[in-house]
Design a protein around this motif. Structure first.
Motif, PDB file in Angstrom:
ATOM      1  N   SER A   1       0.850  -1.292  -0.079  1.00 58.62           N
ATOM      2  CA  SER A   1       0.126   0.044   0.115  1.00 58.62           C
ATOM      3  C   SER A   1       0.875   1.299  -0.063  1.00 58.62           C
ATOM      4  CB  SER A   1      -0.941   0.060   1.361  1.00 58.62           C
ATOM      5  OG  SER A   1      -0.137   0.181   2.494  1.00 58.62           O
ATOM      6  N   ALA A   2       2.034   1.532   0.825  1.00 55.43           N
ATOM      7  CA  ALA A   2       2.861   2.453   0.862  1.00 55.43           C
ATOM      8  C   ALA A   2       3.486   2.719  -0.568  1.00 55.43           C
ATOM      9  CB  ALA A   2       3.925   2.137   1.706  1.00 55.43           C
ATOM     10  N   GLY A   3       3.727   1.543  -1.361  1.00 51.41           N
ATOM     11  CA  GLY A   3       4.078   1.904  -2.622  1.00 51.41           C
ATOM     12  C   GLY A   3       3.125   2.271  -3.774  1.00 51.41           C
ATOM     13  N   PHE A   4       1.885   2.214  -3.320  1.00 49.80           N
ATOM     14  CA  PHE A   4       0.973   3.033  -4.097  1.00 49.80           C
ATOM     15  C   PHE A   4       0.687   4.243  -3.837  1.00 49.80           C
ATOM     16  CE2 PHE A   4      -3.395   3.731  -5.932  1.00 49.80           C
ATOM     17  CZ  PHE A   4      -3.271   2.901  -7.101  1.00 49.80           C
ATOM     18  N   PHE A   5       0.449   4.812  -2.510  1.00 48.29           N
ATOM     19  CA  PHE A   5      -0.064   5.954  -2.103  1.00 48.29           C
ATOM     20  C   PHE A   5       1.153   6.919  -2.172  1.00 48.29           C
ATOM     21  CE2 PHE A   5      -2.947   3.225   0.552  1.00 48.29           C
ATOM     22  CZ  PHE A   5      -4.143   3.569  -0.477  1.00 48.29           C
ATOM     23  N   VAL A   6       2.391   6.532  -1.545  1.00 47.54           N
ATOM     24  CA  VAL A   6       3.319   7.693  -1.682  1.00 47.54           C
ATOM     25  C   VAL A   6       3.845   7.954  -3.028  1.00 47.54           C
ATOM     26  CG1 VAL A   6       6.145   8.001  -0.995  1.00 47.54           C
ATOM     27  CG2 VAL A   6       4.327   6.769   0.674  1.00 47.54           C
ATOM     28  N   PRO A   7       4.175   7.002  -3.882  1.00 45.73           N
ATOM     29  CA  PRO A   7       4.495   7.742  -5.267  1.00 45.73           C
ATOM     30  C   PRO A   7       3.401   8.402  -5.888  1.00 45.73           C
ATOM     31  CG  PRO A   7       5.234   5.284  -4.990  1.00 45.73           C
ATOM     32  CD  PRO A   7       4.200   5.699  -4.098  1.00 45.73           C
ATOM     33  N   TYR A   8       2.140   8.305  -5.504  1.00 46.52           N
ATOM     34  CA  TYR A   8       1.062   9.113  -6.194  1.00 46.52           C
ATOM     35  C   TYR A   8       1.266  10.524  -5.833  1.00 46.52           C
ATOM     36  CZ  TYR A   8      -3.491  11.563  -6.000  1.00 46.52           C
ATOM     37  OH  TYR A   8      -4.690  12.535  -6.155  1.00 46.52           O
ATOM     38  N   ARG A   9       1.757  10.939  -4.562  1.00 51.07           N
ATOM     39  CA  ARG A   9       2.027  12.226  -4.372  1.00 51.07           C
ATOM     40  C   ARG A   9       3.236  12.832  -5.192  1.00 51.07           C
ATOM     41  NH1 ARG A   9      -2.380  13.487  -1.001  1.00 51.07           N
ATOM     42  NH2 ARG A   9      -2.867  11.957   0.297  1.00 51.07           N
ATOM     43  N   VAL A  10       4.164  11.803  -5.296  1.00 46.33           N
ATOM     44  CA  VAL A  10       5.294  12.324  -6.254  1.00 46.33           C
ATOM     45  C   VAL A  10       4.857  12.585  -7.568  1.00 46.33           C
ATOM     46  CG1 VAL A  10       7.563  11.880  -7.085  1.00 46.33           C
ATOM     47  CG2 VAL A  10       6.796  11.373  -4.898  1.00 46.33           C
ATOM     48  N   VAL A  11       3.896  11.624  -8.255  1.00 47.20           N
ATOM     49  CA  VAL A  11       3.354  11.980  -9.637  1.00 47.20           C
ATOM     50  C   VAL A  11       2.637  13.602  -9.804  1.00 47.20           C
ATOM     51  CG1 VAL A  11       1.620  11.164 -11.190  1.00 47.20           C
ATOM     52  CG2 VAL A  11       3.172   9.680 -10.249  1.00 47.20           C
ATOM     53  N   LEU A  12       1.724  13.794  -8.399  1.00 49.37           N
ATOM     54  CA  LEU A  12       1.134  15.021  -8.514  1.00 49.37           C
ATOM     55  C   LEU A  12       2.073  16.088  -8.437  1.00 49.37           C
ATOM     56  CD1 LEU A  12      -1.520  13.658  -7.947  1.00 49.37           C
ATOM     57  CD2 LEU A  12      -1.975  15.085  -5.815  1.00 49.37           C
ATOM     58  N   GLN A  13       3.151  16.038  -7.842  1.00 42.82           N
ATOM     59  CA  GLN A  13       4.221  17.115  -7.558  1.00 42.82           C
ATOM     60  C   GLN A  13       5.049  17.289  -8.810  1.00 42.82           C
ATOM     61  OE1 GLN A  13       5.858  15.988  -4.055  1.00 42.82           O
ATOM     62  NE2 GLN A  13       4.290  16.658  -2.730  1.00 42.82           N
ATOM     63  N   LYS A  14       5.360  16.190  -9.541  1.00 43.09           N
ATOM     64  CA  LYS A  14       6.165  16.010 -10.929  1.00 43.09           C
ATOM     65  C   LYS A  14       5.511  16.750 -11.959  1.00 43.09           C
ATOM     66  CE  LYS A  14      10.034  13.227  -9.342  1.00 43.09           C
ATOM     67  NZ  LYS A  14      10.945  12.347  -9.700  1.00 43.09           N
ATOM     68  N   GLU A  15       3.907  16.307 -12.074  1.00 46.82           N
ATOM     69  CA  GLU A  15       3.224  16.461 -13.134  1.00 46.82           C
ATOM     70  C   GLU A  15       2.501  17.884 -13.160  1.00 46.82           C
ATOM     71  OE1 GLU A  15       1.857  14.098 -16.168  1.00 46.82           O
ATOM     72  OE2 GLU A  15       4.197  14.073 -15.945  1.00 46.82           O
TER      73      GLU A  15
END
Length: 418
Positions: A332-346
C-alpha cells in the motif's frame, strides 16, 4: 547536531533541510490531532449520550463530507495564498473547533463543530502537499513524501490507541482540550516557516474562483499520467474501503481468536511505515508511476489471497496471517506515496493546490461510498467476497495503468512543466 543529520540514511535526508524538517515536525502533533479525539467522539455519542447507529454514522459523514464539498474552494485558495498562513490558520481553526466540543450540548451542535474541524483538515492536507515541493529539492520528493507518509501512518496507529488509553484516565472533555493543545503546538512550530511560501505566479492571471478551479481540471485533462494517477488513487481508496472495515469479521470467519485482531491491524500499519521508509531509502530515482503499477499488482494479489484464506480455500497459521497483512501494508505504501510524487512532478507549483484538492475530494467521495457497498456484498456473498473483488480488481487496475503508461507520449513521461 547538523553533522549527525547529514549522516542520516536517504529515507531520512529531508530532516537535513531545516524548513522542511520544521514542516514534518509540525505534522506530528497536527496528524495526531486528527486521530486522538476519534475514540473520544465515538465514546461521547455512543456511551455518554446513548445515541444509536444513525448518530455514529452522521459523525463519520461530518468528518468526510468537507473533503468533497470544499475541494474546489480549497484548491484555489491553496494556489493563491501563502502556504505558511494556511497551515497555521488550519491548525488554529482546528484547535478552536476541537475545544468547542467541550461546550456542545447536543448532537447537532457537535456535528457543526466536527464539520468545521474537518474543513480545517481538508485545508491542511493540500497546503502541506503544495509546501513540500517548495521546500524539498526535486530529486528528494519521494523521500520527503515517504517520511510524511510515515508520520501519517504512525499517528493513525498511535492516535486512536492513545485516545482509548486517555479515556481511562481523563474525562472526554479533557481529551478534547488535550487535542486542541496539539493543534496549537503544530501552529507554533509552523510559525518558523518562511513567509511568502508560495509558487511564483508571475504571468498568471488571477480570475474568478470557478475559472481558476477549471484551469486545474484542464491541466489534469491535458496530462494523461496525472489524470490516470488521480483516478487510480480514487479507485484504490474505493477498493480498500470496500473491505477495510471488515477485518474483524474476516478474523472471526477464519477461526482466529479476537486477540489476533489487534495484532493484525498493527501488522498492516507497521507494513505501511516500513514500506514508506524503504521507498525513501532505495527508490528515490525510480519512476513513481511504475512504482504504483508494481505495488498495485502485488497488493491486489495479496488482498485476493486474504479473501481465499477467508473463504477456506487456503489454510494458514495466525503468524502467517499477520505476515500477510504486513506485506499488504508494504504494498500500500508503494501505491500511495508515489502518487504524491506524480502530482508534484506532473503539476506546475502554481496549480498544485487545485490538482491536489481534486485528488483529495475524489478519494474522500470513494471512501464514503465504499463501506456500505462492501457491507452489502459481505452480507450477500460472505465476508471473503469484498476481499476477493477488491484484490482482483486492484490487480486489474495495475494492468490498466501499465497499458496507459506505455501509451503516453515520451515528452509527457513524468517531466515537470517549466
Amino acid at each position: 547536531m547538523v553533522v549527525a543529520l547529514q549522516r542520516l540514511p536517504d529515507s531520512l535526508t529531508p530532516l537535513t533541510v531545516p524548513k522542511l524538517r520544521r514542516l514534518l515536525f509540525a505534522q506530528i502533533p497536527s496528524d495526531l490531532a486528527d486521530w486522538l479525539d476519534f475514540v473520544a467522539l465515538s465514546a461521547l455519542v455512543a456511551f455518554q449520550w446513548q445515541l444509536g447507529p444513525v448518530a455514529v454514522a452522521s459523525l463519520t459523514l461530518a468528518l468526510a463530507l468537507p473533503y468533497v464539498v470544499l475541494a474546489p474552494a480549497v484548491g484555489v485558495l491553496v494556489d493563491r495564498a501563502d502556504q505558511r498562513t494556511l497551515l497555521i490558520a488550519s491548525n488554529v481553526i482546528r484547535a478552536i473547533s476541537t475545544a468547542a466540543f467541550v461546550l456542545a450540548p447536543n448532537l447537532v451542535v457537535l456535528l457543526v463543530c466536527v464539520v468545521i474541524k474537518s474543513s480545517a483538515d481538508a485545508l491542511f492536507t493540500p497546503a502541506k502537499q503544495a509546501a513540500i515541493p517548495l521546500l524539498a529539492t526535486h530529486d528528494r520528493l519521494l523521500s520527503a513524501n515517504s517520511l510524511s507518509h510515515v508520520i501519517n501512518q504512525l499517528t493513525k496507529i498511535v492516535g486512536p490507541a492513545l485516545g482509548g488509553i486517555l479515556t481511562v484516565f481523563l474525562d472526554l472533555q479533557q481529551i478534547f482540550l488535550v487535542n486542541a493543545c496539539l493543534s496549537l503546538i503544530a501552529a507554533l512550530i509552523l510559525l518558523g516557516l518562511p513567509s511568502g511560501l508560495r509558487p511564483d505566479r508571475m504571468g498568471a492571471v488571477r480570475g474568478k474562483f470557478g475559472q481558476e478551479f477549471i484551469d486545474g481540471l484542464v491541466h489534469i485533462r491535458r496530462r494523461p499520467i496525472l489524470a490516470t494517477s488521480i483516478l487510480a488513487m480514487a479507485l484504490g481508496y474505493f477498493l480498500i474501503f470496500l473491505y477495510d472495515g471488515l477485518i474483524a469479521l474476516l478474523v472471526k470467519e477464519i477461526g482466529f481468536s479476537s486477540a489476533l485482531l489487534g495484532a493484525s491491524v498493527a501488522s498492516a500499519g507497521a507494513g505501511g511505515v516500513i514500506g514508506a521508509l524503504l521507498l525513501g531509502q532505495f527508490f528515490g530515482q525510480r519512476d513513481p508511476f511504475q512504482l504504483m503499477i508494481a505495488s498495485g499488482l502485488v497488493g491486489g494479489l495479496l488482498i485476493a489471497f486474504m479473501g481465499h484464506v477467508g473463504r477456506g480455500d487456503i489454510v494458514i497459521p495466525a503468524a502467517a496471517f499477520c505476515l500477510l497483512l504486513f506485506a499488504t501494508g508494504l504494498a500500500s505504501a508503494g501505491f500511495f506515496v508515489p502518487y504524491r510524487v506524480v502530482l508534484q512532478k506532473e503539476t506546475p507549483l502554481e496549480l498544485l493546490g487545485r490538482v491536489a484538492a481534486v485528488g483529495e475530494g475524489l478519494s474522500a467521495a470513494a471512501m464514503m461510498a465504499a463501506p456500505p457497498l462492501g457491507a452489502g456484498l459481505a452480507e450477500i456473498a460472505g465476508v471473503a467476497a469484498p476481499y476477493l473483488v477488491s484484490g482482483y480488481a486492484t490487480a486489474c487496475l495495475a494492468f490498466v495503468l501499465l497499458f496507459v503508461r506505455r501509451r503516453v507520449n515520451n515528452r509527457n513521461d513524468l517531466v515537470p512543466d517549466d
